[in-house]
Design an enzyme around this catalytic site. Structure first.
Site, PDB file in Angstrom:
ATOM      1  N   LYS A  58       0.832  -1.197   0.000  1.00 36.44           N
ATOM      2  CA  LYS A  58       0.000   0.000   0.000  1.00 36.44           C
ATOM      3  C   LYS A  58       0.875   1.258   0.000  1.00 36.44           C
ATOM      4  CE  LYS A  58      -3.731  -0.470   2.430  1.00 36.44           C
ATOM      5  NZ  LYS A  58      -4.320  -0.748   3.755  1.00 36.44           N
ATOM      6  N   ARG A  71      -3.268   3.273   8.471  1.00 37.40           N
ATOM      7  CA  ARG A  71      -3.596   2.083   7.661  1.00 37.40           C
ATOM      8  C   ARG A  71      -2.453   1.076   7.669  1.00 37.40           C
ATOM      9  NH1 ARG A  71      -4.701   4.564   1.810  1.00 37.40           N
ATOM     10  NH2 ARG A  71      -6.029   2.734   1.626  1.00 37.40           N
ATOM     11  N   GLY A 117      -8.189  -7.049   4.142  1.00 37.94           N
ATOM     12  CA  GLY A 117      -9.068  -7.127   5.308  1.00 37.94           C
ATOM     13  C   GLY A 117      -8.488  -7.864   6.502  1.00 37.94           C
ATOM     14  N   MET A 171      -5.735  -7.098   8.304  1.00 32.24           N
ATOM     15  CA  MET A 171      -5.226  -6.245   9.372  1.00 32.24           C
ATOM     16  C   MET A 171      -6.129  -5.020   9.500  1.00 32.24           C
ATOM     17  SD  MET A 171      -1.193  -6.671   8.882  1.00 32.24           S
ATOM     18  CE  MET A 171      -1.281  -6.176   7.192  1.00 32.24           C
ATOM     19  N   ARG A 210      -3.462  -1.554  -6.433  1.00 32.45           N
ATOM     20  CA  ARG A 210      -2.590  -2.736  -6.327  1.00 32.45           C
ATOM     21  C   ARG A 210      -2.983  -3.708  -7.427  1.00 32.45           C
ATOM     22  NH1 ARG A 210      -5.546  -4.532  -0.814  1.00 32.45           N
ATOM     23  NH2 ARG A 210      -7.579  -4.831  -1.711  1.00 32.45           N
ATOM     24  N   HIS A 249     -16.110  -9.046   1.273  1.00 31.54           N
ATOM     25  CA  HIS A 249     -15.068  -9.921   1.826  1.00 31.54           C
ATOM     26  C   HIS A 249     -15.215 -11.356   1.312  1.00 31.54           C
ATOM     27  CE1 HIS A 249     -13.462 -12.626   5.007  1.00 31.54           C
ATOM     28  NE2 HIS A 249     -12.425 -11.808   4.876  1.00 31.54           N
ATOM     29  N   ARG A 260      -2.343 -48.251  -9.664  1.00 33.38           N
ATOM     30  CA  ARG A 260      -2.400 -49.093  -8.457  1.00 33.38           C
ATOM     31  C   ARG A 260      -3.298 -50.278  -8.754  1.00 33.38           C
ATOM     32  NH1 ARG A 260      -4.062 -44.097  -7.292  1.00 33.38           N
ATOM     33  NH2 ARG A 260      -2.767 -42.699  -6.036  1.00 33.38           N
ATOM     34  N   ARG A 307       2.117 -50.709 -10.780  1.00 33.78           N
ATOM     35  CA  ARG A 307       2.674 -51.148  -9.496  1.00 33.78           C
ATOM     36  C   ARG A 307       2.031 -52.463  -9.087  1.00 33.78           C
ATOM     37  NH1 ARG A 307       1.585 -47.642  -4.263  1.00 33.78           N
ATOM     38  NH2 ARG A 307      -0.475 -48.559  -4.516  1.00 33.78           N
ATOM     39  N   GLU A 324      10.271 -45.697  -1.104  1.00 32.93           N
ATOM     40  CA  GLU A 324       9.360 -45.156  -0.093  1.00 32.93           C
ATOM     41  C   GLU A 324       9.778 -45.530   1.315  1.00 32.93           C
ATOM     42  OE1 GLU A 324       5.456 -46.693  -1.058  1.00 32.93           O
ATOM     43  OE2 GLU A 324       6.332 -48.485  -1.935  1.00 32.93           O
ATOM     44  N   SER A 338      10.679 -44.530  -8.685  1.00 33.44           N
ATOM     45  CA  SER A 338       9.591 -43.572  -8.532  1.00 33.44           C
ATOM     46  C   SER A 338       9.453 -43.349  -7.033  1.00 33.44           C
ATOM     47  CB  SER A 338       8.304 -44.135  -9.122  1.00 33.44           C
ATOM     48  OG  SER A 338       7.236 -43.270  -8.822  1.00 33.44           O
ATOM     49  N   GLY A 344       7.760 -42.763  -3.872  1.00 28.43           N
ATOM     50  CA  GLY A 344       6.427 -42.760  -3.286  1.00 28.43           C
ATOM     51  C   GLY A 344       6.484 -41.829  -2.098  1.00 28.43           C
ATOM     52  N   THR A 345       6.335 -40.531  -2.353  1.00 30.80           N
ATOM     53  CA  THR A 345       6.636 -39.564  -1.292  1.00 30.80           C
ATOM     54  C   THR A 345       5.602 -39.564  -0.169  1.00 30.80           C
ATOM     55  OG1 THR A 345       5.694 -37.853  -2.695  1.00 30.80           O
ATOM     56  CG2 THR A 345       8.097 -38.038  -2.646  1.00 30.80           C
ATOM     57  N   ASN A 346       4.424 -40.152  -0.404  1.00 32.86           N
ATOM     58  CA  ASN A 346       3.483 -40.259   0.718  1.00 32.86           C
ATOM     59  C   ASN A 346       4.059 -41.185   1.787  1.00 32.86           C
ATOM     60  OD1 ASN A 346       1.805 -38.754  -0.848  1.00 32.86           O
ATOM     61  ND2 ASN A 346       0.435 -40.425  -1.384  1.00 32.86           N
ATOM     62  N   ASP A 347       4.408 -42.400   1.330  1.00 29.26           N
ATOM     63  CA  ASP A 347       4.973 -43.356   2.281  1.00 29.26           C
ATOM     64  C   ASP A 347       6.346 -42.900   2.760  1.00 29.26           C
ATOM     65  OD1 ASP A 347       3.469 -45.531   3.216  1.00 29.26           O
ATOM     66  OD2 ASP A 347       3.375 -46.362   1.185  1.00 29.26           O
ATOM     67  N   CYS A 384       5.655 -39.943  -7.444  1.00 30.50           N
ATOM     68  CA  CYS A 384       4.207 -40.083  -7.550  1.00 30.50           C
ATOM     69  C   CYS A 384       3.655 -39.794  -6.164  1.00 30.50           C
ATOM     70  CB  CYS A 384       3.825 -41.474  -8.026  1.00 30.50           C
ATOM     71  SG  CYS A 384       4.491 -42.797  -7.015  1.00 30.50           S
ATOM     72  N   TYR A 405      10.347 -36.775 -14.198  1.00 33.08           N
ATOM     73  CA  TYR A 405       8.917 -36.494 -14.267  1.00 33.08           C
ATOM     74  C   TYR A 405       8.294 -36.422 -12.881  1.00 33.08           C
ATOM     75  CZ  TYR A 405       8.037 -41.420 -13.182  1.00 33.08           C
ATOM     76  OH  TYR A 405       7.990 -42.633 -12.560  1.00 33.08           O
TER      77      TYR A 405
HETATM   78  P1  ADP Z   1      -7.510  -2.419   3.587  1.00 34.09           P
HETATM   79  O1  ADP Z   1      -6.077  -2.740   3.433  1.00 34.09           O
HETATM   80  O2  ADP Z   1      -8.237  -3.348   4.458  1.00 34.09           O
HETATM   81  O3  ADP Z   1      -8.167  -2.142   2.269  1.00 34.09           O
HETATM   82  P2  ADP Z   1      -7.274   0.431   3.913  1.00 34.09           P
HETATM   83  O4  ADP Z   1      -6.159   0.942   4.716  1.00 34.09           O
HETATM   84  O5  ADP Z   1      -7.103   0.472   2.445  1.00 34.09           O
HETATM   85  O6  ADP Z   1      -7.565  -1.054   4.397  1.00 34.09           O
HETATM   86  O7  ADP Z   1      -8.519   1.273   4.334  1.00 34.09           O
HETATM   87  C1  ADP Z   1      -9.796   0.861   4.673  1.00 34.09           C
HETATM   88  C2  ADP Z   1     -10.790   1.809   4.085  1.00 34.09           C
HETATM   89  O8  ADP Z   1     -10.576   3.148   4.522  1.00 34.09           O
HETATM   90  C3  ADP Z   1     -10.741   1.856   2.580  1.00 34.09           C
HETATM   91  O9  ADP Z   1     -12.045   1.879   2.081  1.00 34.09           O
HETATM   92  C4  ADP Z   1     -10.038   3.150   2.283  1.00 34.09           C
HETATM   93  O10 ADP Z   1     -10.434   3.668   1.048  1.00 34.09           O
HETATM   94  C5  ADP Z   1     -10.472   4.036   3.441  1.00 34.09           C
HETATM   95  N1  ADP Z   1      -9.449   5.047   3.725  1.00 34.09           N
HETATM   96  C6  ADP Z   1      -8.190   4.821   4.110  1.00 34.09           C
HETATM   97  N2  ADP Z   1      -7.495   5.969   4.241  1.00 34.09           N
HETATM   98  C7  ADP Z   1      -8.341   6.965   3.938  1.00 34.09           C
HETATM   99  C8  ADP Z   1      -8.206   8.391   3.869  1.00 34.09           C
HETATM  100  N3  ADP Z   1      -7.055   8.990   4.124  1.00 34.09           N
HETATM  101  N4  ADP Z   1      -9.284   9.101   3.531  1.00 34.09           N
HETATM  102  C9  ADP Z   1     -10.453   8.472   3.260  1.00 34.09           C
HETATM  103  N5  ADP Z   1     -10.648   7.151   3.307  1.00 34.09           N
HETATM  104  C10 ADP Z   1      -9.599   6.384   3.637  1.00 34.09           C
HETATM  105 MG    MG Z   2      -7.668  -0.905   1.007  1.00 32.71          MG
HETATM  106 MG    MG Z   3       3.392 -46.773  -0.775  1.00 30.35          MG
END
Ligand code: ADP
Ligand code: MG
Ligand code: MG
Length: 913
Positions: A45, A113, A122, A124, A357, A476, A583, A639, A774, A793, A795-798, A860, A880
């Protein structure tokens, strides 16, 4: 070395000289200290914000506290320079904005942020409107001439700060909010009037005092420091850790913290906030794609609180803003040469960019975008090969619902958030999903939620599909499931999800926990009951084209594990270049055969055993003929019988029950005469530890006639096919070899029978005899074994089982504890343990080839379809990998990426290879 390991190494290095480290990077006023390439330092970011600033785009100014500070914080050694540099940057920001944080007539407000090197949507935390306090809110109300906006911003701050920094349950804030909303009788947040908002703020503050024993902090700098540290801590929260484990991101990377001047989408009807993609993230179509809400802030769009508008509405409502947004994001896409996922806010009709991103996408979209971008001249074919994650190709093979001739009752239609189909039993919480998955109570699980939150991640991982009643294409649930390649129907508004009662009510039906429903993530339909599913056809023209770039790049051959002609046909369709593991025991389990198999096992003398084997022979021969015909001249590795014999007999307990029941009720029943000797034999064959018992080559050594029969069936089949103009290419594999003597014993039988059959049939067929490695002893004495074996061959499971001394069937009892304690980074049965098991593979290959330079070597088992393991096999020079048909596309792509990576960077000298 894994990506994570590289990161960790460099992270460690950076940490040794903290005093030289620049901790804070400014962006604003048209230029930034950092740039887009500095994701390690600034996080994705922060690097994006710097890059956009340098490009002259409208980005609110701010500064990024780099990831090293987070690592210092985790080590408990945050250097004092961080505070010093942070205050300097804040002063610079205040000067640039002509405002002071949280003070004066025109207070500066900021967002704090999170943002790590790899995006973890989402996972952190972020805090908005920081700097507000009892005084600043009045100033803001006055200055904006919009008290509703000012109080709305303040209540949001307390709520987010309370949740993220003070660890107060979100629910408690929501309860206060919903109570006032209900009393005021309003539907939407923005309809709340200043008086009601003020009341909410007062209640929130009371809650904070009650929960923490302290007042909500009024000092802006105090807020800032606490928020920064909370973002550092959020790197280590459970959901972030789970996300990293699933995505194999190193725990020591840490997150950066971005402090940025706020812009406001909640100022009124001329303001708003939204998210979008430069292409459709579900299908890859080159269509501008997004959602927004007017008079809203931050997460409102993605949280599903209100159902957002499509970005095409914006074109009508604010054509100039729309055009500017299109042009900016188009430029960003060209600049980054990849599909962009962006966030923006409109404040009083003016556009601001908040994030961009590389966007997450489905496998279907990844392939489509890669092909389009090559056509558009943005990337080369070689780059395109890296634009798709090997596991994503699975999306082309995801099931579809079988509807023809079925009664299909569509209950609701939601958004087609992530394609594919899922049929399963419903649960209403992530915990229940995890519970019923791990105790095996439900065969397939569909997680039904109002909306999902990052806390649901573990439940989402074990579910076959996800259904939500709220939220959009960028909610999400939608984003996460697309990343997982998992079916999701989102925002099915006709469904009422009662999480408390554990009920799904729709169209007059009430579905309870455990009831079956079917989802179609490609169309968004929710369907009553348990439909059948069909695998998708992998003949999609985009896919075919993409694979035509992939295959020429790889050196490793990709074979499939297939036991019957049907699987072999499937495998060829998915591009198998041979069968690496057939098998034969699966052939004996068929209903018309198991009886003969039992007779054979029950025989107490060789003559009877041979009689029974004779009956099995033509059946096996037919199976092999089918395989050879299907595979034409491609190699087929067969086998010999591997599992312990008792697997073909009824369970001892079942027999005991049936016998005692008959003795009580029908003591004269002739069935008893059959059952008693059966029980006796079952008891005779009973083993304390069957995994280490009479199985594999030990069977063929104890009962040579079993090997003779199987080998005869194989050679007769091959001779027949050859006599009909075929060109079978067969390899016979002896399982569970631990010494060259065992190998010599079985090879002699095989070669002898081959000569006999060739004489009888008047034709000879080329063949090879080899073994499965194996057991650790086989790996250690591979040079000797290679005197007899023409191929290995693994047999990486065994081999994993025997090297670790961990039974694959029992690992689940302690795997979670091992993962949690960081002892295992991954399940060693899913991803090859390169340091231990991999070392054995590498060593045995070298020893074997030393004895026999032409030795053909492959693996395998599960690992043959795991991208990381496939790359390892490439590096150590195997010929292979063989995997299940559905993993073939993944293995082909992983092998190609491994070869291209090697071309780009040269052989990796630091890895185990
Ligand atoms: P995430 O990584 O979970 O997307 P963000 O840090 O991007 O978290 O932000 C969460 C929300 O807050 C996003 O919708 C973002 O657009 C909004 N946001 C973050 N910084 C600002 C800012 N300076 N002004 C307005 N909205 C913001
Ligand atoms: Mg964001
Ligand atoms: Mg076996």
């Amino acid at each position: 070395m894994t990506q994570g390991a590289v990161e960790k190494a460099s992270a460690g290095k950076a940490g040794t000289t903290p005093t030289d480290t620049k901790h804070v990077y400014f962006f604003g006023g048209g230029k930034a200290d950092g740039n887009g390439r500095m994701k390690d330092v600034l996080g994705g970011k922060g690097a994006g914000l710097a890059e956009m600033t340098n490009a002259g785009l409208p980005v609110p100014p701010g500064f990024t506290i780099q990831t090293e500070a987070c690592r210092e914080y985790m080590r408990g050694a945050l250097s004092p320079e961080v505070d010093v540099e942070m205050y300097t940057a804040l002063e610079r920001l205040e000067k640039l904005q002509g405002q002071k944080l949280g003070t004066g007539e025109n207070p500066l407000l900021v967002s704090v942020r999170s943002g790590a090197k790899f995006s973890m949507p989402g996972m952190m935390d972020t805090i908005l409107n920081l700097g507000l306090n009892d005084k600043a809110v009045e100033a803001l109300a006055k200055r904006s001439n919009n008290p509703r906006f000012a109080y709305d911003s303040y209540r949001r701050l307390i709520q987010m700060f309370g949740d993220v920094v003070l660890d107060i349950e979100k629910k408690k804030f929501e309860h206060i909010f919903d109570t006032v909303k209900a009393r005021e009788n309003v539907k939407y947040d923005y309809e709340l009037q200043p008086a009601a908002l003020k009341e909410i703020i007062a209640e929130y503050k009371k809650l904070v005092r009650k929960e923490t024993g302290k007042d909500f902090p009024q000092g802006p700098l105090d807020q800032l420091v606490q928020a920064r540290d909370a973002v550092f801590r959020s790197w280590s929260n459970e959901r972030a850790k789970t996300y990293r484990r699933i995505n194999r991101i190193d725990d020591w990377l840490g997150t950066a913290v971005n402090v940025q001047a706020m812009v406001f989408g909640n100022l009124g009807e001329n303001s708003g906030t939204g998210v979008g993609f430069t292409r459709n993230p579900a299908t890859g179509e080159h269509i501008f794609f997004g959602e927004y809400l007017m008079n809203a802030q931050g997460e409102d769009v993605v949280s599903g609180v209100r159902t957002p508008l499509s970005i095409s509405e914006l074109e009508r409502a604010m054509p100039l803003v729309y055009e500017q947004l299109r042009s900016i994001t188009g430029k960003m896409e060209k600049h980054y040469r990849d599909m962009q996922d962006f966030e923006f806010t409109i404040q009083d009709g003016k556009l601001y960019m908040l994030q961009t991103r590389n966007g997450k996408r489905t496998g279907l979209a990844a392939v489509r975008v890669a092909i389009d971008m090559v056509r558009e001249g943005l990337i080369t074919q070689e780059e395109a090969v890296f634009r798709v994650e090997p596991n994503q190709l699975y999306d082309f093979l995801v099931p579809r619902l079988v509807e023809k001739g079925e009664k299909v009752e569509v209950l609701a239609t939601g958004l087609p958030a992530s394609p594919g189909a899922a049929v399963g039993q419903i649960v209403f919480t992530a915990e229940d999903a995890v519970k019923f998955h791990s105790n095996g109570a439900y065969q397939a699980i569909i997680l039904v939620r109002g909306e999902t939150t990052p806390e649901d991640i573990a439940g989402m991982e074990v579910a076959a599909g996800i259904l939500t009643s709220r939220g959009g294409m960028t909610s999400h649930a939608a984003v996460v499931t697309r990343g997982m390649g998992k079916c999701c129907v989102a925002g099915a508004g006709d469904c009422t999800v009662d999480e408390a009662k554990k009920e799904l009510r729709v169209k007059g039906h009430v579905y309870k926990q455990g009831d079956w429903i079917s989802l179609d993530g490609t169309t968004g339909r929710v369907i009553d009951g348990k439909l059948k599913t069909l695998p998708a056809q992998p003949d999609d023209p985009d896919l075919v084209k993409f694979m035509s770039w992939v295959d020429p790049a790889r050196r490793l051959k990709v074979w499939a594990n297939a036991d019957v002609p049907r699987d072999a046909r499937q495998a060829r369709l998915f591009g198998a270049e041979g069968i690496g593991l057939c098998r034969t025991e699966h052939m004996f389990f068929a209903e018309d055969r198991i009886e003969h198999m039992r007779t054979m096992i029950l025989a107490d003398n060789e003559k009877d055993r041979r009689e029974a084997l004779k009956k099995l022979l033509p059946m096996q021969r037919d199976d092999f003929e089918g395989l050879f015909k299907t595979m034409e001249s491609l190699p087929v590795v067969i086998r010999l019988l591997d599992p312990p014999l008792h697997e073909f007999l009824p369970q001892r307990e079942d027999l005991l029950v049936e016998i005692s029941h008959l003795e009580d009720t029908k003591p004269r029943s002739p069935r008893l005469k059959e059952l008693r000797p059966l029980l006796a034999r079952v008891q005779e064959l009973h083993e304390v530890n069957p995994m280490l018992g009479l199985r594999g080559c030990r069977l063929g050594i104890a009962f040579p006639e079993i090997t003779e029969m199987q080998v005869r069936a194989i050679f007769e089949a091959a001779a027949n096919v050859k006599n009909h103009g075929g060109e079978p290419h067969l390899e016979i594999m002896v399982p569970l070899i631990g010494s060259v003597e065992e190998m010599r014993n079985q090879t002699a039988i095989i070669r002898h029978v081959a000569e006999q059959v060739f004489k009888e049939k008047g034709v000879t067929v080329d063949y090879m005899v080899g073994t499965m490695i194996e057991l650790p002893r086989a790996a250690l004495t591979a040079d000797q074994i290679a005197e007899e074996a023409e191929f290995f061959s693994f047999g990486t499971n065994d081999l994993t089982q025997t090297t670790f001394g961990i039974s694959r069937d029992d690992i689940n009892h302690f795997l979670p504890a091992y993962m949690k304690a960081g002892i295992f980074k991954q399940d060693p049965f899913a991803t090859l343990d390169q340091a231990g098991v991999g070392l054995l593979v590498k060593m045995a290959t070298a020893k074997g080839r030393n004895t026999r330079p032409t030795l053909k070597v492959g693996i395998c088992g599960e690992h043959g379809g795991d991208p990381e393991s496939v790359k390892f096999c490439h590096k150590i020079g195997l010929n292979y990998v063989s995997c299940s048909p559905f993993r073939l596309l993944t293995a082909r792509l992983a092998a190609a990426q491994a070869a291209l990576e090697e071309k780009l960077t040269g052989p990796n000298l630091h890895s185990n290879a």
